[in-house]
Design an enzyme around this catalytic site. Structure first.
Site, PDB file in Angstrom:
ATOM      1  N   ASN A   9      -2.461   4.028   3.641  1.00 44.49           N
ATOM      2  CA  ASN A   9      -2.220   4.034   2.189  1.00 44.49           C
ATOM      3  C   ASN A   9      -3.574   4.086   1.496  1.00 44.49           C
ATOM      4  O   ASN A   9      -4.317   3.111   1.508  1.00 44.49           O
ATOM      5  CB  ASN A   9      -1.464   2.743   1.805  1.00 44.49           C
ATOM      6  CG  ASN A   9      -1.366   2.577   0.303  1.00 44.49           C
ATOM      7  OD1 ASN A   9      -1.554   3.529  -0.462  1.00 44.49           O
ATOM      8  ND2 ASN A   9      -1.076   1.358  -0.142  1.00 44.49           N
ATOM      9  N   LYS A  11      -4.210   4.361  -1.645  1.00 45.17           N
ATOM     10  CA  LYS A  11      -4.215   3.779  -2.995  1.00 45.17           C
ATOM     11  C   LYS A  11      -4.898   4.754  -3.963  1.00 45.17           C
ATOM     12  O   LYS A  11      -4.716   5.958  -3.825  1.00 45.17           O
ATOM     13  CB  LYS A  11      -4.897   2.407  -2.979  1.00 45.17           C
ATOM     14  CG  LYS A  11      -4.390   1.538  -1.839  1.00 45.17           C
ATOM     15  CD  LYS A  11      -4.818   0.130  -1.939  1.00 45.17           C
ATOM     16  CE  LYS A  11      -4.358  -0.616  -0.689  1.00 45.17           C
ATOM     17  NZ  LYS A  11      -4.321  -2.040  -0.845  1.00 45.17           N
ATOM     18  N   HIS A  95       5.508  -1.065  -2.856  1.00 45.21           N
ATOM     19  CA  HIS A  95       4.261  -1.710  -2.442  1.00 45.21           C
ATOM     20  C   HIS A  95       3.993  -2.906  -3.354  1.00 45.21           C
ATOM     21  O   HIS A  95       4.293  -2.868  -4.543  1.00 45.21           O
ATOM     22  CB  HIS A  95       3.104  -0.704  -2.515  1.00 45.21           C
ATOM     23  CG  HIS A  95       1.856  -1.214  -1.872  1.00 45.21           C
ATOM     24  ND1 HIS A  95       0.987  -2.053  -2.522  1.00 45.21           N
ATOM     25  CD2 HIS A  95       1.352  -1.029  -0.624  1.00 45.21           C
ATOM     26  CE1 HIS A  95      -0.014  -2.349  -1.697  1.00 45.21           C
ATOM     27  NE2 HIS A  95       0.191  -1.743  -0.547  1.00 45.21           N
ATOM     28  N   GLU A  97       1.418  -3.938  -4.744  1.00 45.94           N
ATOM     29  CA  GLU A  97       0.605  -3.649  -5.940  1.00 45.94           C
ATOM     30  C   GLU A  97       1.466  -3.038  -7.036  1.00 45.94           C
ATOM     31  O   GLU A  97       1.222  -3.252  -8.224  1.00 45.94           O
ATOM     32  CB  GLU A  97      -0.578  -2.742  -5.561  1.00 45.94           C
ATOM     33  CG  GLU A  97      -1.629  -3.520  -4.786  1.00 45.94           C
ATOM     34  CD  GLU A  97      -2.482  -2.701  -3.844  1.00 45.94           C
ATOM     35  OE1 GLU A  97      -2.488  -1.466  -3.937  1.00 45.94           O
ATOM     36  OE2 GLU A  97      -3.144  -3.323  -2.982  1.00 45.94           O
ATOM     37  N   GLU A 167       4.588  -6.623   4.575  1.00 49.10           N
ATOM     38  CA  GLU A 167       3.221  -6.775   4.079  1.00 49.10           C
ATOM     39  C   GLU A 167       3.102  -8.084   3.308  1.00 49.10           C
ATOM     40  O   GLU A 167       3.362  -8.131   2.096  1.00 49.10           O
ATOM     41  CB  GLU A 167       2.875  -5.616   3.143  1.00 49.10           C
ATOM     42  CG  GLU A 167       2.881  -4.263   3.819  1.00 49.10           C
ATOM     43  CD  GLU A 167       1.873  -3.331   3.175  1.00 49.10           C
ATOM     44  OE1 GLU A 167       1.032  -2.816   3.895  1.00 49.10           O
ATOM     45  OE2 GLU A 167       1.925  -3.160   1.947  1.00 49.10           O
ATOM     46  N   GLY A 173      -5.744  -6.536   1.524  1.00 51.42           N
ATOM     47  CA  GLY A 173      -7.069  -6.359   0.938  1.00 51.42           C
ATOM     48  C   GLY A 173      -7.890  -7.629   0.909  1.00 51.42           C
ATOM     49  O   GLY A 173      -8.921  -7.697   0.235  1.00 51.42           O
ATOM     50  N   SER A 213      -4.654  -6.068   5.932  1.00 52.45           N
ATOM     51  CA  SER A 213      -5.976  -6.161   6.568  1.00 52.45           C
ATOM     52  C   SER A 213      -5.977  -5.760   8.040  1.00 52.45           C
ATOM     53  O   SER A 213      -6.627  -6.395   8.875  1.00 52.45           O
ATOM     54  CB  SER A 213      -6.553  -7.576   6.386  1.00 52.45           C
ATOM     55  OG  SER A 213      -6.714  -7.852   5.010  1.00 52.45           O
TER      56      SER A 213
END
Ligand code: PEP
Length: 252
Positions: A9, A11, A95, A97, A167, A173, A213
């Site tokens: 991904n 982003k 996701h 985010e 996730e 991250g 990560s």
């Protein structure tokens, strides 16, 4: 036997030129890889360039989001049929985010999954708990709510066309990976939900990726868990050598 999937991904990183440069370096590094399906998810503007550069290779391209309507007055949005036209084959949905910064809900996830499936795109549906939710012992409750809310209306046949990505938000991250055992326990819980909703066979063949990560140094430990069927990789997917090392995890 579930074939692993390693998905990157990107982003909001990489222009078209950077995408072409990445693939020129990455493709030779994975040309002999047979152990995992490889998916890359660039930003919308680089999808066509990625499809073009990956043509003839084993790498498929996915988008990072979509709108559920086929067209309409939705400024800034992109529909499934627009994605299909670029040549991409899948789409990340839900996701964290998107949930955190753009008010994605389980209801919009469900609409997007339906639209993607109807257009022939394979959804990669993300679920996961935040740190406070884990600390309060709410992980399973959150996963169940996201699973039922996002996927509850699917048929068993629909379900076999999607990929799930567990996730944990606290691992994305942050450099803080879930231990393989902790990730495997969440995957087993999700597989149990899948079994209850769609039947044991569909659950047994569902591929559940871990995201949070993932790096060349921890992929082997994660993939040693039978429950973990691959990875959704953010930061480490931006560098061709590190993404290739993750794809080639069996050789590491
Ligand atoms: C992600 O964006 O889905 C992700 C897992 O990011 P990272 O690998 O950087 O934690």
């Amino acid at each position: 036997m579930r074939k692993p999937v390693i998905a990157g991904n990107w982003k909001m990183y990489k222009t078209q030129a950077e995408t072409r440069a990445f693939l020129a370096e990455f493709l030779p590094l994975v040309a002999e890889s047979r152990d995992a399906e490889i998916v890359l998810a660039p930003p919308f503007t680089a999808l066509a360039a990625a499809v073009d550069a990956a043509r003839g290779s084993a790498v498929t391209i996915a988008a990072q989001d979509l709108h559920w309507e086929p067209e309409g007055a939705f400024t800034g949005e992109i529909s499934a049929r627009m994605l299909v036209e670029t040549g991409c084959r899948g789409v990340i949905i839900g996701h964290s985010e998107r949930r955190q910064y753009f008010h994605e809900t389980d209801e919009t996830v469900a609409r997007k999954v339906r639209a993607a499936l109807d257009a022939g795109l394979r959804p990669i549906v993300c679920l996961g708990e935040t740190l406070p939710e884990r600390e309060q012992g709410l992980t399973e409750q959150v996963l169940e709510r996201q699973f039922r809310g996002g996927l509850g209306a699917l048929t068993p046949g629909d379900f076999s066309s999607i990929l799930l990505a567990y996730e944990p938000v606290w691992a994305i991250g942050t450099g803080r990976t879930a231990t393989p055992q902790l990730a495997a326990a969440a995957h087993a819980f999700l597989r149990g939900l899948a079994s209850a909703s769609f039947g044991g066979d569909k659950a047994a063949s569902a591929r559940i990726l871990y995201g949070g990560s993932v790096k060349p140094g921890n992929i082997r430990g994660l993939m040693a868990e039978e429950e973990i069927d691959g990875a959704l990789v953010g930061g480490a997917s931006l560098d061709p050598a590190s993404m290739a090392a993750i794809v080639n995890f069996r050789e590491g």
